[in-house]
Every structure is written in structure tokens, then in C-alpha cells.
Design a protein around this motif. Structure first.
Motif, PDB file in Angstrom:
ATOM      1  N   ALA A  35      35.445  -8.867  14.694  1.00 35.93           N
ATOM      2  CA  ALA A  35      36.517  -9.781  15.061  1.00 35.93           C
ATOM      3  C   ALA A  35      37.081  -9.872  16.296  1.00 35.93           C
ATOM      4  CB  ALA A  35      37.713  -9.751  13.935  1.00 35.93           C
ATOM      5  N   GLY A  36      37.213  -8.486  16.708  1.00 42.27           N
ATOM      6  CA  GLY A  36      37.679  -8.658  18.372  1.00 42.27           C
ATOM      7  C   GLY A  36      36.745  -7.834  19.215  1.00 42.27           C
ATOM      8  N   GLU A  37      36.994  -6.689  19.659  1.00 44.35           N
ATOM      9  CA  GLU A  37      36.387  -5.864  20.563  1.00 44.35           C
ATOM     10  C   GLU A  37      35.300  -4.970  19.703  1.00 44.35           C
ATOM     11  OE1 GLU A  37      37.806  -3.965  23.798  1.00 44.35           O
ATOM     12  OE2 GLU A  37      39.152  -5.728  24.485  1.00 44.35           O
ATOM     13  N   PHE A  38      34.111  -4.388  20.517  1.00 45.72           N
ATOM     14  CA  PHE A  38      33.410  -3.354  19.970  1.00 45.72           C
ATOM     15  C   PHE A  38      32.773  -2.786  21.024  1.00 45.72           C
ATOM     16  CE2 PHE A  38      28.907  -3.534  20.151  1.00 45.72           C
ATOM     17  CZ  PHE A  38      28.692  -4.774  20.871  1.00 45.72           C
ATOM     18  N   SER A  39      32.471  -1.679  20.939  1.00 47.04           N
ATOM     19  CA  SER A  39      31.561  -0.946  22.035  1.00 47.04           C
ATOM     20  C   SER A  39      30.421  -0.106  21.457  1.00 47.04           C
ATOM     21  CB  SER A  39      32.424  -0.165  22.772  1.00 47.04           C
ATOM     22  OG  SER A  39      33.480   0.990  22.041  1.00 47.04           O
ATOM     23  N   CYS A  40      29.408  -0.053  22.440  1.00 45.64           N
ATOM     24  CA  CYS A  40      28.165   0.994  21.904  1.00 45.64           C
ATOM     25  C   CYS A  40      27.603   1.486  23.332  1.00 45.64           C
ATOM     26  CB  CYS A  40      27.043  -0.128  21.557  1.00 45.64           C
ATOM     27  SG  CYS A  40      26.579  -1.307  22.424  1.00 45.64           S
ATOM     28  N   LEU A  41      26.818   2.317  23.098  1.00 44.77           N
ATOM     29  CA  LEU A  41      26.365   3.231  24.310  1.00 44.77           C
ATOM     30  C   LEU A  41      24.631   2.842  24.269  1.00 44.77           C
ATOM     31  CD1 LEU A  41      27.903   6.720  23.773  1.00 44.77           C
ATOM     32  CD2 LEU A  41      28.508   4.687  25.566  1.00 44.77           C
ATOM     33  N   GLY A  42      24.140   3.123  25.552  1.00 45.12           N
ATOM     34  CA  GLY A  42      22.673   2.890  25.541  1.00 45.12           C
ATOM     35  C   GLY A  42      22.025   3.747  26.470  1.00 45.12           C
ATOM     36  N   THR A  43      20.781   3.815  26.415  1.00 45.42           N
ATOM     37  CA  THR A  43      20.086   4.809  27.604  1.00 45.42           C
ATOM     38  C   THR A  43      19.703   3.827  28.583  1.00 45.42           C
ATOM     39  OG1 THR A  43      18.175   4.672  26.331  1.00 45.42           O
ATOM     40  CG2 THR A  43      19.301   6.580  25.855  1.00 45.42           C
ATOM     41  N   VAL A  44      19.490   4.603  29.928  1.00 41.41           N
ATOM     42  CA  VAL A  44      18.948   3.751  30.999  1.00 41.41           C
ATOM     43  C   VAL A  44      17.885   4.501  31.799  1.00 41.41           C
ATOM     44  CG1 VAL A  44      20.069   2.800  33.341  1.00 41.41           C
ATOM     45  CG2 VAL A  44      21.549   3.140  31.258  1.00 41.41           C
TER      46      VAL A  44
ATOM     47  N   GLN B 262      33.791   3.683  15.432  1.00 45.26           N
ATOM     48  CA  GLN B 262      34.746   3.213  16.250  1.00 45.26           C
ATOM     49  C   GLN B 262      36.180   2.713  15.716  1.00 45.26           C
ATOM     50  OE1 GLN B 262      32.824  -0.167  18.475  1.00 45.26           O
ATOM     51  NE2 GLN B 262      31.386   1.120  17.970  1.00 45.26           N
ATOM     52  N   VAL B 263      37.234   2.428  16.341  1.00 46.24           N
ATOM     53  CA  VAL B 263      38.440   1.589  15.842  1.00 46.24           C
ATOM     54  C   VAL B 263      38.499   0.676  17.011  1.00 46.24           C
ATOM     55  CG1 VAL B 263      40.640   1.629  14.852  1.00 46.24           C
ATOM     56  CG2 VAL B 263      39.320   3.547  14.434  1.00 46.24           C
ATOM     57  N   ASN B 264      38.633  -0.497  16.543  1.00 48.40           N
ATOM     58  CA  ASN B 264      38.883  -1.696  17.334  1.00 48.40           C
ATOM     59  C   ASN B 264      39.880  -2.691  16.928  1.00 48.40           C
ATOM     60  OD1 ASN B 264      36.369  -0.661  18.551  1.00 48.40           O
ATOM     61  ND2 ASN B 264      35.192  -1.986  17.124  1.00 48.40           N
ATOM     62  N   THR B 265      40.447  -3.157  17.904  1.00 43.07           N
ATOM     63  CA  THR B 265      41.558  -4.366  17.789  1.00 43.07           C
ATOM     64  C   THR B 265      40.866  -5.506  18.274  1.00 43.07           C
ATOM     65  OG1 THR B 265      42.441  -3.843  19.647  1.00 43.07           O
ATOM     66  CG2 THR B 265      43.302  -2.777  17.712  1.00 43.07           C
ATOM     67  N   ALA B 266      41.669  -6.698  18.498  1.00 42.42           N
ATOM     68  CA  ALA B 266      41.383  -7.765  19.355  1.00 42.42           C
ATOM     69  C   ALA B 266      41.288  -7.393  20.703  1.00 42.42           C
ATOM     70  CB  ALA B 266      42.481  -8.889  18.923  1.00 42.42           C
TER      71      ALA B 266
ATOM     72  N   ALA C 248      32.239  11.770  16.741  1.00 44.58           N
ATOM     73  CA  ALA C 248      31.196  11.170  16.656  1.00 44.58           C
ATOM     74  C   ALA C 248      30.309  10.768  17.794  1.00 44.58           C
ATOM     75  CB  ALA C 248      31.164   9.544  15.940  1.00 44.58           C
ATOM     76  N   LEU C 249      31.029  10.753  18.799  1.00 47.25           N
ATOM     77  CA  LEU C 249      30.059  10.747  20.367  1.00 47.25           C
ATOM     78  C   LEU C 249      29.816  12.299  20.551  1.00 47.25           C
ATOM     79  CD1 LEU C 249      30.042   8.465  22.193  1.00 47.25           C
ATOM     80  CD2 LEU C 249      31.912   9.262  23.525  1.00 47.25           C
ATOM     81  N   ALA C 250      30.548  13.063  20.499  1.00 47.97           N
ATOM     82  CA  ALA C 250      30.113  14.228  21.004  1.00 47.97           C
ATOM     83  C   ALA C 250      28.930  14.561  19.932  1.00 47.97           C
ATOM     84  CB  ALA C 250      31.311  15.424  20.783  1.00 47.97           C
ATOM     85  N   LYS C 251      28.962  14.586  18.794  1.00 51.71           N
ATOM     86  CA  LYS C 251      27.853  14.962  18.118  1.00 51.71           C
ATOM     87  C   LYS C 251      26.536  14.105  18.404  1.00 51.71           C
ATOM     88  CE  LYS C 251      26.984  15.176  12.972  1.00 51.71           C
ATOM     89  NZ  LYS C 251      27.410  14.588  11.597  1.00 51.71           N
ATOM     90  N   PHE C 252      26.703  12.916  18.679  1.00 52.29           N
ATOM     91  CA  PHE C 252      25.500  12.185  18.988  1.00 52.29           C
ATOM     92  C   PHE C 252      24.894  12.571  20.482  1.00 52.29           C
ATOM     93  CE2 PHE C 252      24.496   8.496  22.290  1.00 52.29           C
ATOM     94  CZ  PHE C 252      23.122   7.970  21.672  1.00 52.29           C
ATOM     95  N   LEU C 253      25.922  12.817  21.693  1.00 51.35           N
ATOM     96  CA  LEU C 253      25.295  13.470  22.767  1.00 51.35           C
ATOM     97  C   LEU C 253      24.792  14.952  22.688  1.00 51.35           C
ATOM     98  CD1 LEU C 253      28.172  12.399  25.048  1.00 51.35           C
ATOM     99  CD2 LEU C 253      25.710  11.497  24.851  1.00 51.35           C
ATOM    100  N   VAL C 254      25.232  15.563  21.539  1.00 55.98           N
ATOM    101  CA  VAL C 254      24.614  16.907  21.536  1.00 55.98           C
ATOM    102  C   VAL C 254      23.292  17.012  20.745  1.00 55.98           C
ATOM    103  CG1 VAL C 254      24.850  19.115  20.323  1.00 55.98           C
ATOM    104  CG2 VAL C 254      26.833  18.372  21.481  1.00 55.98           C
ATOM    105  N   THR C 255      22.999  16.180  19.927  1.00 55.85           N
ATOM    106  CA  THR C 255      21.875  16.071  19.285  1.00 55.85           C
ATOM    107  C   THR C 255      20.995  14.926  19.882  1.00 55.85           C
ATOM    108  OG1 THR C 255      22.895  14.351  17.889  1.00 55.85           O
ATOM    109  CG2 THR C 255      22.766  16.345  17.025  1.00 55.85           C
ATOM    110  N   HIS C 256      21.227  14.300  20.989  1.00 56.14           N
ATOM    111  CA  HIS C 256      20.250  13.258  21.578  1.00 56.14           C
ATOM    112  C   HIS C 256      19.387  14.215  22.410  1.00 56.14           C
ATOM    113  CE1 HIS C 256      19.033   9.931  24.151  1.00 56.14           C
ATOM    114  NE2 HIS C 256      19.749   9.174  23.481  1.00 56.14           N
TER     115      HIS C 256
END
Ligand SMILES: [Zn+2]
Length: 203
Positions: free
Chosen positions: A27-36, A50-54, A63-71
Motif C-alpha cells: 500500500a505504501g513503502e516496502f524494502s528488501c535486500l539483494g546481493t551484488v 518488516q513494518v511499513n507505512t505510507a 530477522a535481518l541479523a538471522k538472515f545475515l548470520v545464515t547467509h
């Protein structure tokens, strides 16, 4: 300081498609991460809790820390992508803070998009100097579908390539005589027909 050179960001077609789908769904914003990769190509974009508003988007830090630790290659997670929903694309004060929060010893690619399919891409580096390269071109990287062999086969079966002097005169259709130059028909002196001079009365 403005440094441009030939910097550009590339992004895999499937990654871009995911970003547009999430942009449409939010509905409003969202964010994500990618590899480069080393050649600045973004791939493998992933959505996290994530929690987003307009006008804001906040990734869940656990969730981010867990993602990076297991990546398998956490140092490759160097792209932060977010949408401004229906708003324009620009770097807000919050965005600047978020980018600083993601400071690292290599670089960070940031992309902001919106529902109008507008985007802005930038690269930030912190070492040896703090630099921002903004308004970079964003190029879509199409998947390699292994078509080279097939294309080569068809090309060889259908295409005859001749030296320019053996090509028929495009006006008369007659092959050129030895030593005869192709007629130059228009201003730029190229061999291609255009719609100047006598072809101009087509209307
Ligand atoms: Zn933003």
C-alpha cells in the motif's frame, strides 16, 4: 564533488520483476535486500519481516541479523532497495540515515522505486573516502538462455554476408560492376537508403 565515470548498476531481470511486484502489492513503502557481484550486478533480492507505512519502511532487526548470520556470503549482501509507493523517488532524511546505518568497508548499492516505475540508483562508499555516486543508470540484465548455439546455427543457415562492393546497387538492384562505386544517395554518404530527395514524395 561529482564523480561519474562509467559507473552503472545492473540488476537481474527476475530481481527487478520481484521488486515491481512487491511495489505493486505494498500500500505504501516496502524494502528488501539483494546481493551484488563485483561487476555491480544486483541479484537475489529477498523480502524480510518488516513494518511499513505510507512513508516509512523498517526491517525487523532480528530477522535481518538471522538472515545475515545464515547467509553463505553475507559480504555480498550490498543492495538496499525500497519503494516510496505513490510518492516520487528521492533520498529522504530517513533514507540517508538508513544508508549510513548500512555503512561497510566495501560499498552499498541503493535503489529507490515507486509505483509509477520510476527509480533512482546510487552507490555509497566509506573507504578510503566517503563518496556517493548518485543518479546512476540502472540496466536490466537479461538471463542467458543458452541461445548462442541455436542463433549461430540459424545465422549460418540463413545469412550471407558479402563484401560491400559486391552488394547490389540498392537503387537499380543490379550488381555493381567491378570498380563501380555504390551510388551515394544522400547527405551523410552512408550506403543506406533514406527518405530524402526523390523518396520524399511518398506522402
Ligand atoms: Zn525512502
Amino acid at each position: 564533488m561529482k564523480v561519474k565515470q562509467n559507473l552503472r548498476v545492473r540488476i537481474d531481470a527476475d530481481a527487478m520483476e520481484r521488486i515491481w511486484h512487491w511495489t505493486d502489492l505494498a500500500a505504501g513503502e516496502f524494502s528488501c535486500l539483494g546481493t551484488v557481484s563485483d561487476d555491480l550486478a544486483v541479484s537475489n533480492v529477498q523480502l524480510h519481516d518488516q513494518v511499513n507505512t505510507a512513508a516509512s519502511t523498517e526491517l525487523d532487526q532480528d530477522a535481518l541479523a538471522k538472515f545475515l548470520v545464515t547467509h553463505p556470503l553475507p559480504e555480498r549482501v550490498r543492495a538496499w532497495i525500497h519503494s516510496h509507493g505513490r510518492l516520487g523517488v528521492f533520498w529522504s532524511e530517513q533514507d540517508e540515515q538508513c544508508i549510513e546505518g548500512l555503512a561497510n568497508d566495501t560499498y552499498l548499492v541503493s535503489i529507490v522505486v515507486n509505483k509509477k516505475r520510476e527509480f533512482k540508483a546510487r552507490i555509497d562508499v566509506w573507504q578510503p573516502f566517503r563518496l556517493t555516486f548518485d543518479d546512476l543508470p540502472l540496466e536490466i540484465r537479461l538471463p542467458d538462455q543458452n541461445l548462442r548455439g541455436e542463433c549461430e546455427r540459424l545465422f549460418n543457415a540463413h545469412v550471407v554476408e558479402m563484401a560491400p562492393l559486391l552488394m547490389p546497387d540498392w537503387r537499380s538492384g543490379k550488381p555493381l560492376q567491378p570498380g563501380q562505386q555504390p551510388q551515394q544517395s544522400h547527405r551523410n554518404g552512408f550506403g543506406w537508403p533514406d527518405f530524402d530527395d526523390d523518396y520524399a514524395d511518398w506522402r
